[in-house]
Design a protein around this motif. Structure first.
Motif, PDB file in Angstrom:
ATOM      1  N   TRP A 134      -1.079 -15.696 -17.375  1.00 35.28           N
ATOM      2  CA  TRP A 134      -0.895 -14.258 -17.153  1.00 35.28           C
ATOM      3  C   TRP A 134      -2.143 -13.478 -17.572  1.00 35.28           C
ATOM      4  N   ALA A 135      -2.772 -13.906 -18.673  1.00 35.36           N
ATOM      5  CA  ALA A 135      -3.967 -13.217 -19.159  1.00 35.36           C
ATOM      6  C   ALA A 135      -5.121 -13.344 -18.173  1.00 35.36           C
ATOM      7  N   GLU A 136      -5.166 -14.429 -17.427  1.00 36.12           N
ATOM      8  CA  GLU A 136      -6.237 -14.633 -16.452  1.00 36.12           C
ATOM      9  C   GLU A 136      -5.922 -14.001 -15.098  1.00 36.12           C
ATOM     10  N   GLY A 137      -4.664 -13.615 -14.884  1.00 31.30           N
ATOM     11  CA  GLY A 137      -4.262 -13.044 -13.607  1.00 31.30           C
ATOM     12  C   GLY A 137      -4.529 -11.552 -13.513  1.00 31.30           C
ATOM     13  N   PRO A 138      -4.256 -10.946 -12.354  1.00 31.98           N
ATOM     14  CA  PRO A 138      -4.555  -9.524 -12.135  1.00 31.98           C
ATOM     15  C   PRO A 138      -3.542  -8.570 -12.762  1.00 31.98           C
ATOM     16  N   GLY A 139      -2.332  -9.058 -13.061  1.00 30.12           N
ATOM     17  CA  GLY A 139      -1.303  -8.186 -13.611  1.00 30.12           C
ATOM     18  C   GLY A 139      -0.098  -8.091 -12.698  1.00 30.12           C
ATOM     19  N   PHE A 140       0.817  -7.165 -13.045  1.00 26.22           N
ATOM     20  CA  PHE A 140       2.098  -7.083 -12.349  1.00 26.22           C
ATOM     21  C   PHE A 140       2.473  -5.626 -12.083  1.00 26.22           C
ATOM     22  N   PHE A 141       3.096  -5.409 -10.931  1.00 24.95           N
ATOM     23  CA  PHE A 141       3.757  -4.131 -10.657  1.00 24.95           C
ATOM     24  C   PHE A 141       4.897  -3.995 -11.664  1.00 24.95           C
ATOM     25  N   GLY A 142       4.982  -2.849 -12.334  1.00 24.79           N
ATOM     26  CA  GLY A 142       5.895  -2.660 -13.460  1.00 24.79           C
ATOM     27  C   GLY A 142       7.292  -3.219 -13.296  1.00 24.79           C
ATOM     28  N   PRO A 143       8.048  -2.795 -12.266  1.00 23.87           N
ATOM     29  CA  PRO A 143       9.421  -3.279 -12.126  1.00 23.87           C
ATOM     30  C   PRO A 143       9.522  -4.765 -11.809  1.00 23.87           C
TER      31      PRO A 143
END
Length: 730
Positions: free
Chosen positions: A323-332
């Protein structure tokens, strides 16, 4: 001559007022007139202007009183400016200042060879504002300041009856005018603004070149909300490192009016425990034009607020590293494991420069400090529906030089939910969030905690926010308070001297809203078109407590608006949805489809709405008079202009039942969810309304300035005395 004439002309000459004259060059040191709204006095003044005697006296005044020319070559300020702010986007107006317990000194640097105006008001305009106009005469280099005020019903500046600004120095070069002056924080003059701890609307204006001693229409103007008495400085006596926690190259689509983005970060690998000692925003938002991101000087960033949270990760560090290496997530749509990221470390909102902690506290950083992963949550407010490439975030400043105390940040206030409802057409509507006695009793050490600073947060219709402190049945002095809240300026507030908060004490966050310009109710949520009422509280020593909120219980909320039952969902079902932040998963498919259809916004997507969509989709079954209406349609149809109705709703939701939540850093409960009544306590008497020992006249400032400043003040009073003596003698 009548005494009234003497007084009028004395004030007139005190302000160096202009008289009718030919188109000859302006004599030196002339100041704008001090118009009065009294028609009889105006007529008298016009008559006297025409008399030869008046012209003769004016000539005597001009020839006798020449101010010294300020030598800009030898100018060097002896002051250390504690604060500096750019008042406009182009850096044409820079304000620097420093204050004592009783006075404040300003340095105004403006790109003009005409006058520069500075003002203070609770509103964003000059009506009723305290104004000071300054300039440097082009012919002789003499600086002038004039104490003025804005008329209540006209955008016009007039000179004050009493001059309470003291000129220190001033000069100009080929492009800029620089003037230093000071005043008392409270001049005891009704025409002046009292500079206090609340947010002040700082006004500015630039006159056209050559507007020395006149007040023609300004060529540029603006306003900037600032707190003039709040300290904020970057420590420079310790070795600092920094860690940039930022989203990288996120495209915000033009169809999203509100977007929450969450990104996991791994802490720097540190050999030992370090302390976070401050943070500042990194705003990098670039509009996309013709498919390419561009830098635009005056482009507004859609970044509304950012919060960095500690995460209590599980044993599967491989997943967290991914997860730390990824771009992130849309909140919901973020992974369920990220609900363990609940302890705020840094909270930034619009207008803030960030915060540096007092020298005795620091927030532990890194795995050696107990945490190895963090989550940055960024709220984008894109109501303009632009497509933007964003790489914003927070710069964390940290040091190996450990402070005396481990600190932490506590979130408190009204739980973010559509159940937080503010009616339209209200001048002073209050809502409240409670951090309960049971919560602090279960999570705080016996000796209590020490509160250091507070960030008060709400959206655009809030006008006041206060953090109340209740011990037993008595309210103590407010921990923090903002009586002129401006959502454009959300700087954290130092608590002078700190505040001891004991186990079993209660925190109450109270917000007051002005919705007179709104036609429909406002619901709680993350969008800038919705509302919040929160406090982020920095304290030490660090405890297990991360969040402490309350909201109106579901059944009591709907009963307040006369609704007893909905089609297809029991009140218990509705409550579960609100407690899961509006998540509709698990409903019967047809019912879920119907609710989503009813709540769909045809124009824009609001993202994470915390139950707002549900309010638009719930269809009333009972009582019969509201049957088959959605709950939102029912709210919209209520008689909000009726004060008896809104008063009763405010009383019920404010001082009635509250559902309290007490969250620990490990995402566990510090106390059971409870439904309890509003605390019973004796409210604090507001000492601000007590009578001051002011007689509303000029407050003489002790002279600490250069010779030319002293000469300036002396001339004004000598002029008044001389002219008054002449008139009485004749």
């Amino acid at each position: 001559m009548h005494l009234s004439t003497v007084l009028i002309l004395s004030v007139f000459f005190l302000c160096d007022a202009k008289l009718p004259r030919s188109k000859q060059p302006l004599p030196p040191n002339e100041l704008p007139s001090n118009p009065t709204q009294n028609s009889q006095a105006l007529r008298l003044l016009q008559v006297e202007r025409k008399s030869e005697k008046t012209h003769r006296i004016v000539g005597q005044y001009r020839s006798r009183n020449r101010r010294e020319v300020f030598n800009s070559q030898s100018y060097e300020s002896s002051l250390t400016w504690a604060h500096s702010e750019r008042l406009d986007e182009n850096n044409d107006v820079v304000l620097r200042w420093v204050n004592t317990d009783s006075s404040i000194t300003f340095r105004l640097e403006a790109k003009t060879r005409g006058y520069v105006g500075l003002g203070f008001n609770s509103a964003r305009n000059m009506r009723g504002a305290d104004l000071v106009v300054a300039w440097v005469d082009d012919r002789n280099g003499i600086a002038q300041v004039l104490d003025c005020h804005g008329l209540e019903f006209d955008d016009r500046a007039v000179a004050d009856d009493v001059q309470n600004y003291e000129l220190i120095s001033g000069y100009q070069n080929d492009t800029h005018t620089t003037v230093e002056f000071r005043r008392q924080l409270d001049t005891c003059d009704r025409q002046d603004f009292v500079i206090g701890e609340d947010t002040t609307q700082v006004l500015w204006s630039l006159g056209p070149d050559g507007s020395d001693g006149e007040l023609p229409k300004h060529v540029k103007s603006g306003s900037r909300p600032l707190r003039l008495l709040q300290p904020m400085s970057k420590p420079d006596s310790i070795p600092l490192k920094y860690w940039d926690v930022r989203i990288m190259n996120l495209t915000i689509p033009h169809v999203m009016a509100t977007l929450f983005w969450c990104k996991v970060f791994k802490a720097p690998e540190l050999p030992k425990k370090h302390h976070i000692v401050g943070y500042e925003p990194l705003i990098d938002s670039r509009p996309i034009r013709d498919g390419r991101p561009v830098l635009e000087k005056n482009s507004l960033s859609p970044v509304h607020h950012m919060v960095l949270y500690e995460c209590v990760e599980d044993h599967d560090k491989r997943q967290w590293n991914e997860w730390a290496e990824g771009p992130g997530f849309f909140g919901p749509s973020r992974p369920g494991e990220l609900v363990t990221c609940v302890t705020p470390i840094a909270a930034w909102a619009m207008g803030s420069k960030g915060e540096f902690l007092p020298e005795n506290v620091g927030i532990p950083l890194g795995e050696r400090g107990g945490v190895s992963f963090y989550m940055l949550e960024v709220h984008y407010d894109n109501q303009a529906l632009h497509e933007v490439l964003d790489s914003s975030g927070i710069r964390i400043h940290y040091t190996p030089a450990l402070r005396a105390h481990d600190a932490a940040l506590l979130g408190a206030g009204v739980g973010i939910s559509a159940l937080h409802m503010i009616p339209p057409k209200q001048k002073n509507y209050r809502t409240v969030g409670i951090c309960s006695q049971e919560c602090t009793n279960n999570t705080m050490p016996e000796e209590g905690i020490n509160i250091v600073s507070v960030l008060l947060h709400a959206h655009g219709t809030a006008k006041k926010i206060s953090l109340k402190h209740i011990r037993g049945t008595q309210e103590l002095p407010r921990i923090s308070e903002e009586n002129s809240y401006d959502a454009r300026y959300q700087q954290s507030r130092i608590v002078p001297g700190g505040r001891k908060f004991l186990r079993g004490d209660t925190l109450i966050t109270e917000c007051t809203y002005d919705t007179t310009a709104r036609d429909k109710p406002i619901l709680g949520g993350y969008s800038a078109s919705q509302e919040m009422c929160l406090s982020f509280i920095l304290y030490y020593p660090r405890t297990e407590l991360a969040g402490c909120y309350s909201m109106t219980p579901v059944v009591e909320f709907f009963q307040t608006f006369g609704v007893k039952e909905f089609y297809g969902l029991s009140m218990m079902d509705v409550e579960k949805i609100f407690l899961s932040s509006g998540n509709l998963d698990g409903l019967p498919p047809q019912l879920e489809f119907d609710i989503k259809q009813n709540s769909a916004d045809e124009a824009i997507l609001q993202g994470d709405d915390q139950g707002v969509g549900l309010m638009k989709g719930l269809v009333i079954k009972d009582p019969p008079e509201f049957r088959n209406k959605t709950f939102m349609a029912h709210l919209n149809d209520m008689a909000w202009s009726e004060p008896l109705l809104t008063g009763q709703i405010e009383k019920t939701l404010y001082s009635g039942w509250h559902m309290t939540f007490c969250k620990k850093r490990d995402n566990g409960w510090g106390a059971l969810i409870q439904i309890q009544n509003y605390p019973n306590y004796t409210e604090l008497t507001n000492n601000d309304t007590s009578e001051k020992s002011c007689h509303y006249k000029s407050v003489i400032l002790p002279s600490v300035t250069k010779a030319n400043a002293a000469t300036t003040n002396t001339v004004s009073w000598l002029t008044l005395l001389t002219l008054t003596t002449i008139f009485i003698a004749r």
